[in-house]
Design a protein around this motif. Structure first.
Motif, PDB file in Angstrom:
ATOM      1  N   ASN A 181      23.316  64.522  49.754  1.00 35.31           N
ATOM      2  CA  ASN A 181      23.964  64.276  51.045  1.00 35.31           C
ATOM      3  C   ASN A 181      25.438  63.932  50.850  1.00 35.31           C
ATOM      4  OD1 ASN A 181      24.018  64.059  53.876  1.00 35.31           O
ATOM      5  ND2 ASN A 181      23.696  61.842  53.789  1.00 35.31           N
ATOM      6  N   THR A 233      26.734  69.501  50.756  1.00 39.96           N
ATOM      7  CA  THR A 233      26.519  69.703  52.190  1.00 39.96           C
ATOM      8  C   THR A 233      27.632  70.521  52.834  1.00 39.96           C
ATOM      9  OG1 THR A 233      27.549  67.552  52.643  1.00 39.96           O
ATOM     10  CG2 THR A 233      25.155  67.601  52.403  1.00 39.96           C
ATOM     11  N   PRO A 278      19.679  70.022  50.416  1.00 45.35           N
ATOM     12  CA  PRO A 278      20.396  69.051  51.231  1.00 45.35           C
ATOM     13  C   PRO A 278      19.460  68.196  52.078  1.00 45.35           C
ATOM     14  CG  PRO A 278      21.478  71.189  51.337  1.00 45.35           C
ATOM     15  CD  PRO A 278      20.182  71.395  50.616  1.00 45.35           C
TER      16      PRO A 278
END
Length: 439
Positions: free
Chosen positions: A99, A104, A433
């Motif tokens: 994250n 991302t 992700p």
């Protein structure tokens, strides 16, 4: 890239860090989008095309730096961002984060382009014939499917056996995460093959940037499409299919190595600058080649000075040191290659090696060696020796074009990449992700 004024101005939170430019549609559930899809003007269609091309550049630096660091092509030193030398190298107890920016941002950007391409497809299905003929509509569809395939390819390159979702049309049901990378690559090929079919017999009327110079008509876009397909076929070990795709691409064994398609950048107002450019001998933000780039180089190989330049003083961070700046991109206006003839020649060589057509492979390898100031290949004429020679040339010819990490992974050679600190790691893949796990 010529500036086109978007008719859309809404914020998409996933891409806030990389502001969208030139017609990218940032929200997919607005009245504006619905109106464009139902009765588009030619200007609307052009904006969608230009926005999709422009969107491919978003977070490209995060992608290239990430795979470059993990693949031990470079060190990326940044006083503002230590994770280049911690997470990406596994420094100490660090792990790849599911994250954060290096995953991302590029991940979301690739799917955003795919979503915009599906909006373009919706719009084309509702386009009046006085706006675009059937042949012209086919070109829009072929272009959009080619881009979707390419964007999906980049994402599965990152997450590998952690998987990816196959992009679906607007309003479609989102499918599961597919953890078999070969199955995802087959979906990439499906998008590319459908794109080729649509481009065949089509007429291109939409604008493309200078990065597509020489490839802006239907024939050129088919060659681009087939070049990408050849890349995917070698990942799938479909060697004969790779050669077939090469024959339909812009592959030229004796041609200019740099002919191809690229991302175009500029410092003009409203455009994006090339953030892979970092001025040599700088401080704070630094991109240097991994020391092994120099130590593993054959004597006389000119790719050392084509790709890197010695610094006036070495740069260090986190116990790592490099003394050669990456100079592939000369300015913020420099383009970034998507695919070029030098890669296609190396794809040809790889396919020929794997099919045991070794004399043909040596001809192609020598084309690259001689172009870079090396004598013709002097080693054994065996598959194993030629694969080693191939990977050497892919490493140096395609330096920082996003291939080294993928190449050593697909040949089960991740263990050969150097670990520069006792607690470093060589990652096989990025995590999925967190945003995908939350769906």
């Amino acid at each position: 890239m010529k500036k086109y004024i978007s008719t859309i101005a809404v914020v998409f939170s996933l891409l806030l860090i990389n502001a969208c430019q030139k017609g990218e549609i940032n929200s997919l559930n607005t009245p504006v989008v619905d109106g464009i899809s139902k009765d588009p003007s030619r200007s609307d269609l052009f904006n969608l095309v230009t926005g999709a091309e422009s969107g491919m550049r978003n977070s490209l630096a995060a992608y290239l730096d990430g795979v470059g660091v993990i693949g031990r092509e470079i060190y990326r030193f940044s006083t503002a961002e230590p994770r280049y030398t911690t997470d990406l190298l596994g420094g100490g107890t660090k792990l790849l984060d599911n994250n954060t920016f290096y995953l991302t941002n590029p991940w979301a950007s690739r799917y955003q382009v795919a979503r915009q391409c599906f909006i373009l497809q919706d719009a084309i299905r509702n386009t009046r014939t006085e706006i675009a003929s059937d042949a012209q509509k086919k070109a829009f569809l072929g272009y959009s499917k080619t881009l979707i395939g390419y964007q999906l390819l980049l994402n599965i390159n990152l997450t590998y056996t952690n998987g990816a979702r196959i992009p679906v049309a607007s309003g479609g049901t989102l499918g599961p995460v597919i953890t078999n990378p070969d199955q995802v690559l087959d979906s990439v090929l499906k998008f590319l093959d459908e794109g080729k079919a649509d481009l065949t017999g089509s007429e291109v009327i939409f604008p493309l940037s200078a990065g597509f110079t020489g490839f802006k008509d239907a024939a050129g876009l088919i060659k681009f499409n087939r070049a990408l397909a050849a890349r995917v076929h070698i990942y799938r070990k479909n060697w004969a299919a790779a050669l077939t795709a090469l024959n339909e691409s812009f592959f030229d064994l004796n041609g200019n190595l740099n002919v191809g398609i690229s991302h175009s950048f500029s410092t003009n107002g409203g455009d994006l600058a090339n953030t892979m450019f970092i001025a040599p001998n700088g401080n704070g933000e630094i991109r240097v080649s991994h020391p092994s780039f120099t130590t593993n180089l054959a004597p006389g190989d000119d790719r050392l000075d084509l790709k890197t330049a010695i610094r006036t003083s070495s740069a260090s961070q986190g116990g790592l040191t490099g003394n050669r700046d990456v100079i592939i991109w000369a300015s913020p206006n420099s383009s970034i290659s998507i695919i070029r003839n030098e890669e296609l020649i190396l794809i040809y060589a790889e396919a020929k090696i794997q099919l045991n057509a070794l004399p043909d492979a040596i001809v192609a390898i020598n084309r690259i060696r001689i172009a870079h100031n090396l004598a013709p290949y002097p080693g054994p004429t065996t598959q194993a020796a030629l694969i080693t020679e191939l990977l050497y040339n892919r490493r140096y010819s395609l330096f920082m074009e996003g291939h080294r990490w993928i190449d050593v992974r697909r040949y089960n050679l991740l263990g050969t990449l150097p670990k520069d600190r006792p607690d470093d790691d060589v990652w096989e893949k990025y995590p999925l992700p967190q945003s995908e796990s939350n769906i």
